[in-house]
Design a protein around this motif. Structure first.
Motif, PDB file in Angstrom:
ATOM      1  N   ILE A   1       0.875  -1.175   0.000  1.00 21.14           N
ATOM      2  CA  ILE A   1       0.000   0.000   0.000  1.00 21.14           C
ATOM      3  C   ILE A   1       0.910   1.222   0.000  1.00 21.14           C
ATOM      4  O   ILE A   1       1.676   1.434   0.939  1.00 21.14           O
ATOM      5  CB  ILE A   1      -0.934   0.000   1.223  1.00 21.14           C
ATOM      6  CG1 ILE A   1      -1.842  -1.242   1.188  1.00 21.14           C
ATOM      7  CG2 ILE A   1      -1.783   1.268   1.242  1.00 21.14           C
ATOM      8  CD1 ILE A   1      -2.777  -1.360   2.375  1.00 21.14           C
ATOM      9  N   VAL A   2       0.857   2.003  -1.094  1.00 20.58           N
ATOM     10  CA  VAL A   2       1.794   3.099  -1.288  1.00 20.58           C
ATOM     11  C   VAL A   2       1.054   4.395  -1.573  1.00 20.58           C
ATOM     12  O   VAL A   2      -0.128   4.394  -1.937  1.00 20.58           O
ATOM     13  CB  VAL A   2       2.772   2.797  -2.454  1.00 20.58           C
ATOM     14  CG1 VAL A   2       3.472   1.464  -2.244  1.00 20.58           C
ATOM     15  CG2 VAL A   2       2.043   2.802  -3.792  1.00 20.58           C
ATOM     16  N   ARG A   3       1.776   5.501  -1.427  1.00 21.47           N
ATOM     17  CA  ARG A   3       1.253   6.812  -1.821  1.00 21.47           C
ATOM     18  C   ARG A   3       1.223   6.886  -3.344  1.00 21.47           C
ATOM     19  O   ARG A   3       2.225   6.650  -4.018  1.00 21.47           O
ATOM     20  CB  ARG A   3       2.135   7.913  -1.258  1.00 21.47           C
ATOM     21  CG  ARG A   3       2.138   7.980   0.260  1.00 21.47           C
ATOM     22  CD  ARG A   3       3.391   8.660   0.779  1.00 21.47           C
ATOM     23  NE  ARG A   3       3.621   9.951   0.168  1.00 21.47           N
ATOM     24  CZ  ARG A   3       4.825  10.499   0.001  1.00 21.47           C
ATOM     25  NH1 ARG A   3       5.904   9.848   0.411  1.00 21.47           N
ATOM     26  NH2 ARG A   3       4.953  11.682  -0.543  1.00 21.47           N
ATOM     27  N   ALA A   4       0.058   7.206  -3.899  1.00 20.67           N
ATOM     28  CA  ALA A   4      -0.105   7.223  -5.351  1.00 20.67           C
ATOM     29  C   ALA A   4       0.844   8.204  -6.023  1.00 20.67           C
ATOM     30  O   ALA A   4       1.328   7.956  -7.137  1.00 20.67           O
ATOM     31  CB  ALA A   4      -1.553   7.557  -5.712  1.00 20.67           C
ATOM     32  N   GLU A   5       1.141   9.315  -5.376  1.00 22.82           N
ATOM     33  CA  GLU A   5       2.006  10.322  -5.991  1.00 22.82           C
ATOM     34  C   GLU A   5       3.417   9.804  -6.243  1.00 22.82           C
ATOM     35  O   GLU A   5       4.140  10.322  -7.092  1.00 22.82           O
ATOM     36  CB  GLU A   5       2.058  11.582  -5.125  1.00 22.82           C
ATOM     37  CG  GLU A   5       2.667  11.373  -3.743  1.00 22.82           C
ATOM     38  CD  GLU A   5       2.677  12.659  -2.922  1.00 22.82           C
ATOM     39  OE1 GLU A   5       2.980  13.727  -3.489  1.00 22.82           O
ATOM     40  OE2 GLU A   5       2.387  12.592  -1.719  1.00 22.82           O
ATOM     41  N   CYS A   6       3.819   8.764  -5.517  1.00 23.01           N
ATOM     42  CA  CYS A   6       5.148   8.204  -5.730  1.00 23.01           C
ATOM     43  C   CYS A   6       5.261   7.489  -7.067  1.00 23.01           C
ATOM     44  O   CYS A   6       6.361   7.219  -7.545  1.00 23.01           O
ATOM     45  CB  CYS A   6       5.512   7.238  -4.603  1.00 23.01           C
ATOM     46  SG  CYS A   6       5.800   8.072  -3.023  1.00 23.01           S
TER      47      CYS A   6
END
Length: 333
Positions: free
Chosen positions: A288-293
């Motif tokens: 689960i990651v930050r989409a902006e990355c």
């Protein structure tokens, strides 16, 4: 005149007559022309030196440059992954549960898990509970399960309850233990003596327990069901060799992403655990990651896996619903 003098005089007369000197005016004109050429060549040399950024002494000199104003948009920074605990939606039948707990009080037998979560359901006269405990490593989980197996009734909170059906060891996960007790009498005297079913399973670094009364098939069925999705917390769990294999990413990599779910950071209704569980049941460990990355929108989170090429990403989508795109990895892994 002797013969030698006569020969020399004849030679001198011949040379003088063959090379006739120009008139004085012509000699002056030729001198002026030579001086003019020298001046012009000198001027050209000076202009070339200046244009080339050199001084007349031959030393290098930087040519003047126009001022340039650069506008740089900083990329996303910070961690890629987001600490979410046990993702919401991950637990069995969570959608129909009366409530969910996270990081609550842990019974003594269960040591010190670093993640925990549970649900409770009441269906008429049936009460049904599940809890999941995730430990820092497999050794810690094994030690806890040893205590549970040695005192299954006590570790579930029913010490001294009479046994209705002897303890068994179902072939689920890495370890499992189950027993049926007679529900002790409570203050109201309700359901006393009803069958009380207790089941515990361990997979990798995780222990799940299910219990309820009166005993219903759901307790055993759900304990068996959760085994596959607990692959998410099992470091040795891998997808089958003939399935597309994910890759580990680093900042700057260009890879193909398979996004299983995307939702807002503040979206309390989001259930990313459903996507996590679907992938884990097939041997995958989505992140689960930050989409902006990954070039997405700030404030959004993604459940995602990464593959080295488009073919593998699209093969994965035939197993678990996802959207596929080529991305350049930003942020720090």
């Amino acid at each position: 005149m002797n013969p030698i003098d006569s020969a020399f005089e004849a030679l001198r007369t011949t040379v003088v007559e063959a090379v006739t000197p120009p008139a004085a005016e012509e000699i002056v004109a030729r001198g002026q022309r030579r001086r003019t050429v020298h001046v012009v060549l000198a001027a050209v040399a000076v202009l070339a030196a200046v244009a080339g950024g050199l001084s007349l002494t031959g030393s290098p000199k930087a040519a003047p440059q126009p001022a340039v104003s650069l506008s740089v948009t900083p990329g996303p920074t910070g961690p890629r992954s987001v600490a979410t605990g046990i993702p919401r939606g991950f637990l069995v039948k969570e959608a129909t549960a009366a409530g969910r707990t996270d990081g609550g009080v842990t019974p003594l037998c269960y040591g010190s898990p670093h993640l925990s979560g549970g649900t409770q359901q009441t269906m008429g006269t049936i009460s049904y509970y599940q809890d999941v405990y995730v430990y820092a490593d497999e050794e810690a989980a094994r030690a806890v399960f040893g205590r549970i197996r040695a005192d299954l009734a006590g570790c579930f909170g029913f010490p001294g309850a009479k046994v209705k059906a002897a303890q068994t060891a179902p072939a689920w996960g890495d370890e499992a233990a189950a027993i049926t007790l007679k529900l002790p009498a409570d203050g109201a005297g309700e359901h006393s003596g009803d069958p009380l079913r207790l089941v515990a399973v361990r997979v990798g670094t995780t222990i799940a327990r299910f219990w309820g009364f009166p005993a219903v098939p759901d307790i055993d069925q759900d304990a068996e069901t959760i085994v596959a999705r607990l692959c998410y917390y099992n470091p040795s769990c891998r997808p089958p060799a003939d399935s597309p294999q994910p890759v580990t990413v680093h900042a700057g990599d260009t890879v193909w992403s398979a996004v299983l779910d995307e939702y807002g950071v503040d979206d309390d209704a989001a259930r990313p655990g459903l996507a996590v569980a679907a992938a884990a049941e097939r041997g995958y460990h989505p992140d689960i990651v930050r989409a902006e990355c990954d070039g997405g929108t700030a404030g959004q989170l993604r459940v995602v896996l990464y593959f080295a090429n488009r073919t593998d990403a699209e093969r994965f989508v035939t197993l678990v619903p996802a959207s596929v795109a080529e991305v350049r990895i930003g942020c720090v892994p």
